[in-house]
Design an enzyme around this catalytic site. Structure first.
Site, PDB file in Angstrom:
ATOM      1  N   ASP A 172       0.844  -1.207   0.000  1.00  0.00           N
ATOM      2  CA  ASP A 172       0.000   0.000   0.000  1.00  0.00           C
ATOM      3  C   ASP A 172       0.874   1.250   0.000  1.00  0.00           C
ATOM      4  O   ASP A 172       0.577   2.232  -0.676  1.00  0.00           O
ATOM      5  CB  ASP A 172      -0.897   0.035   1.241  1.00  0.00           C
ATOM      6  CG  ASP A 172      -1.880  -1.122   1.273  1.00  0.00           C
ATOM      7  OD1 ASP A 172      -2.159  -1.702   0.208  1.00  0.00           O
ATOM      8  OD2 ASP A 172      -2.376  -1.433   2.374  1.00  0.00           O
TER       9      ASP A 172
HETATM   10  P1  AP5 Z   1      -0.920  -5.949   3.574  1.00  0.00           P
HETATM   11  O1  AP5 Z   1      -1.275  -7.028   2.644  1.00  0.00           O
HETATM   12  O2  AP5 Z   1      -0.015  -6.203   4.698  1.00  0.00           O
HETATM   13  O3  AP5 Z   1      -0.330  -4.753   2.867  1.00  0.00           O
HETATM   14  P2  AP5 Z   1       0.349  -4.665   1.635  1.00  0.00           P
HETATM   15  O4  AP5 Z   1       0.428  -3.214   1.467  1.00  0.00           O
HETATM   16  O5  AP5 Z   1      -0.204  -5.462   0.527  1.00  0.00           O
HETATM   17  O6  AP5 Z   1       1.810  -5.207   2.132  1.00  0.00           O
HETATM   18  P3  AP5 Z   1       2.563  -6.528   1.956  1.00  0.00           P
HETATM   19  O7  AP5 Z   1       3.529  -6.616   3.061  1.00  0.00           O
HETATM   20  O8  AP5 Z   1       1.657  -7.666   1.669  1.00  0.00           O
HETATM   21  O9  AP5 Z   1       3.347  -6.109   0.722  1.00  0.00           O
HETATM   22  P4  AP5 Z   1       3.193  -6.644  -0.730  1.00  0.00           P
HETATM   23  O10 AP5 Z   1       3.421  -8.124  -0.736  1.00  0.00           O
HETATM   24  O11 AP5 Z   1       1.978  -6.118  -1.381  1.00  0.00           O
HETATM   25  O12 AP5 Z   1       4.385  -5.934  -1.366  1.00  0.00           O
HETATM   26  P5  AP5 Z   1       5.873  -6.417  -1.484  1.00  0.00           P
HETATM   27  O13 AP5 Z   1       6.288  -7.344  -0.405  1.00  0.00           O
HETATM   28  O14 AP5 Z   1       6.064  -6.863  -2.875  1.00  0.00           O
HETATM   29  O15 AP5 Z   1      -2.263  -5.284   4.029  1.00  0.00           O
HETATM   30  C1  AP5 Z   1      -2.331  -4.151   4.795  1.00  0.00           C
HETATM   31  C2  AP5 Z   1      -3.694  -3.519   4.750  1.00  0.00           C
HETATM   32  O16 AP5 Z   1      -4.611  -4.204   3.932  1.00  0.00           O
HETATM   33  C3  AP5 Z   1      -4.321  -3.441   6.098  1.00  0.00           C
HETATM   34  O17 AP5 Z   1      -4.204  -2.113   6.558  1.00  0.00           O
HETATM   35  C4  AP5 Z   1      -5.773  -3.851   5.870  1.00  0.00           C
HETATM   36  O18 AP5 Z   1      -6.677  -2.947   6.464  1.00  0.00           O
HETATM   37  C5  AP5 Z   1      -5.886  -3.878   4.399  1.00  0.00           C
HETATM   38  N1  AP5 Z   1      -6.865  -4.850   3.939  1.00  0.00           N
HETATM   39  C6  AP5 Z   1      -6.890  -6.183   4.173  1.00  0.00           C
HETATM   40  N2  AP5 Z   1      -8.003  -6.728   3.631  1.00  0.00           N
HETATM   41  C7  AP5 Z   1      -8.680  -5.718   3.024  1.00  0.00           C
HETATM   42  C8  AP5 Z   1      -9.894  -5.640   2.293  1.00  0.00           C
HETATM   43  N3  AP5 Z   1     -10.657  -6.709   2.047  1.00  0.00           N
HETATM   44  N4  AP5 Z   1     -10.263  -4.424   1.812  1.00  0.00           N
HETATM   45  C9  AP5 Z   1      -9.494  -3.324   2.032  1.00  0.00           C
HETATM   46  N5  AP5 Z   1      -8.355  -3.338   2.722  1.00  0.00           N
HETATM   47  C10 AP5 Z   1      -7.945  -4.514   3.206  1.00  0.00           C
HETATM   48  O19 AP5 Z   1       6.636  -5.072  -1.200  1.00  0.00           O
HETATM   49  C11 AP5 Z   1       6.286  -3.833  -1.749  1.00  0.00           C
HETATM   50  C12 AP5 Z   1       7.489  -2.941  -1.655  1.00  0.00           C
HETATM   51  O20 AP5 Z   1       7.919  -2.886  -0.301  1.00  0.00           O
HETATM   52  C13 AP5 Z   1       8.704  -3.426  -2.418  1.00  0.00           C
HETATM   53  O21 AP5 Z   1       8.672  -3.076  -3.754  1.00  0.00           O
HETATM   54  C14 AP5 Z   1       9.809  -2.736  -1.646  1.00  0.00           C
HETATM   55  O22 AP5 Z   1       9.939  -1.392  -1.997  1.00  0.00           O
HETATM   56  C15 AP5 Z   1       9.336  -2.800  -0.227  1.00  0.00           C
HETATM   57  N6  AP5 Z   1       9.885  -3.951   0.503  1.00  0.00           N
HETATM   58  C16 AP5 Z   1       9.257  -5.113   0.791  1.00  0.00           C
HETATM   59  N7  AP5 Z   1      10.042  -5.932   1.510  1.00  0.00           N
HETATM   60  C17 AP5 Z   1      11.198  -5.252   1.703  1.00  0.00           C
HETATM   61  C18 AP5 Z   1      12.434  -5.524   2.396  1.00  0.00           C
HETATM   62  N8  AP5 Z   1      12.621  -6.667   3.011  1.00  0.00           N
HETATM   63  N9  AP5 Z   1      13.405  -4.575   2.389  1.00  0.00           N
HETATM   64  C19 AP5 Z   1      13.216  -3.394   1.769  1.00  0.00           C
HETATM   65  N10 AP5 Z   1      12.084  -3.083   1.108  1.00  0.00           N
HETATM   66  C20 AP5 Z   1      11.086  -3.991   1.056  1.00  0.00           C
END
Ligand code: AP5
Ligand code: NA
Length: 346
Positions: free
Chosen positions: A300
């Site tokens: 997000d």
């Molecule tokens: P959540 O799924 O945790 O959030 P997200 O934003 O999707 O985060 P993720 O940790 O899953 O990341 P990602 O896998 O999408 O991205 P990536 O790992 O590729 O959900 C959070 C929210 O969702 C909650 O607030 C909730 O309310 C809401 N929600 C749930 N269900 C819902 C529903 N039905 N309707 C509405 N809202 C809902 O990473 C992305 C970027 O992060 C990378 O490109 C990089 O820049 C960085 N990054 C990731 N890992 C690292 C690392 N190890 N080191 C450095 N940078 C990193």
């Protein structure tokens, strides 16, 4: 930020949820038939989770909801309030007041529809070590109706915006509203951005997703979501992320003069930007283990950082680097929250 942006230049629609986050033992997940990295919608059997978290664990309340998260992050980076307008449905309760206050404090101009008889939606964030499992109880968020967008003041906000962003999550709530916003964007030749949001969207909501896809100018997703889309489409199981991205951008599009772009994140591996049959990589600065608080909201925040630059007309290169900056920042903070002033340099 240099020049002042038009207020309300960006409109988002989604589920306003209050996150109830707590570390839990694995057994907790097992008891509810959940896995460590799930993102699911609550069924009847999950309903006791929320009370159990609050009463038996060290629960924290955080403003959540995917689109609201992204808009709050965009506002943080822009440092000019009310650039982003948000629509979604809440109840008439304390949780709604918290969300309203958090949105206002972040500078998001939230115009909630209110469903007086339904509680505000919540999302259980079940933390097991470095993993998190999400269980959303949409409640009032699920009561959103298109009438809200048809109210003259809200319709004017949509007509006046230049950029539109809606999550895949919102497909479970009100596809007609999504189609309305998408059609407005198309008629005005303005970009419409969407997110695959979670694997279950492609698994169970492919029909409304494919209905809106022809309007989507930029599609965001992570690895698991892209693979779930590919599987649901019956694409070959051995396609890698790049090939999936190329197929995503090649799906039918109404405004063929503006070819679709796909932006796929893959955790600490490079972000992929797919245009036509060209794939570009944008490296991620890997964080040290001790710097990571939780990755909740990373995806997000990435979108939020991206949007903050995109609405200023910046190049995709700058938008993606700002996305990575924002995601990196919120990973160092609990949930999708930030601290201090943004420090992104083009
Ligand atoms: P959540 O799924 O945790 O959030 P997200 O934003 O999707 O985060 P993720 O940790 O899953 O990341 P990602 O896998 O999408 O991205 P990536 O790992 O590729 O959900 C959070 C929210 O969702 C909650 O607030 C909730 O309310 C809401 N929600 C749930 N269900 C819902 C529903 N039905 N309707 C509405 N809202 C809902 O990473 C992305 C970027 O992060 C990378 O490109 C990089 O820049 C960085 N990054 C990731 N890992 C690292 C690392 N190890 N080191 C450095 N940078 C990193
Ligand atoms: Na975080």
């Amino acid at each position: 930020m240099t020049s002042k942006l038009q207020e309300g230049i960006l409109v988002g629609c989604g589920n306003p949820l209050l996150d109830i986050s707590a570390p839990v033992p694995l057994k907790f997940l097992e008891d509810y038939g959940m896995n460590v990295d799930d993102a699911i919608l609550a069924e009847e059997r999950h309903m006791p989770i929320y009370r159990q978290l609050v009463e038996g664990y060290q629960a924290e309340y955080l403003a959540g909801g995917s689109v609201q998260n992204s808009l709050r992050i965009a506002q943080w980076i822009l440092r000019q309030p009310n650039v982003a307008v948000f629509f979604g449905c809440v109840g008439q309760d304390d949780y709604a007041d918290i969300l309203r206050e958090k949105a206002r404090a972040a500078g998001v101009d939230a115009h909630y529809q209110v469903s007086p008889d339904t509680p505000t939606g919540t999302c259980a964030v079940l933390i097991t070590g470095t993993h998190r499992s999400l269980c959303a109880n949409l409640a009032a968020a699920n009561k959103f109706t298109i009438d809200h967008l048809e109210q003259p003041a809200n319709k004017a906000l949509i007509d006046n915006a230049q950029y539109y962003y809606i999550s895949g999550f919102f497909l479970t709530v009100n596809p007609p509203s999504i189609m309305r916003v998408a059609a407005t964007a198309n008629a005005k030749q303005r970009p419409f951005l969407m997110n695959l949001s979670a694997p279950f969207i492609s698994q169970y909501f492919m029909e409304p997703l494919l209905a809106v896809m022809p309007y989507v100018d930029i599609i965001f997703g992570n690895e698991a979501e892209a693979h779930a889309f590919a599987t649901a489409q019956g694409w070959p199981a051995d396609l890698d992320l790049r090939e999936i991205g190329k197929r995503l951008v090649a799906l039918p599009k109404i405004n063929s003069e503006r070819p679709r772009i796909a932006i796929l994140t893959q955790g600490c591996d490079p972000v992929l930007l797919i245009q036509h049959d060209k794939v570009q990589e944008f490296p991620v600065t890997r964080l040290a283990v001790h710097e990571i608080v939780d990755t909740n909201g990373a995806g997000d925040a990435f979108v939020g950082g991206f949007l903050a630059q995109y609405v200023q007309g910046k190049s995709l290169d700058v938008c993606i680097r700002c996305g990575n900056y924002a995601a990196g920042h919120i990973i160092k903070n609990p949930g999708c929250t930030y601290s201090g002033e943004p420090e992104f340099n083009e």
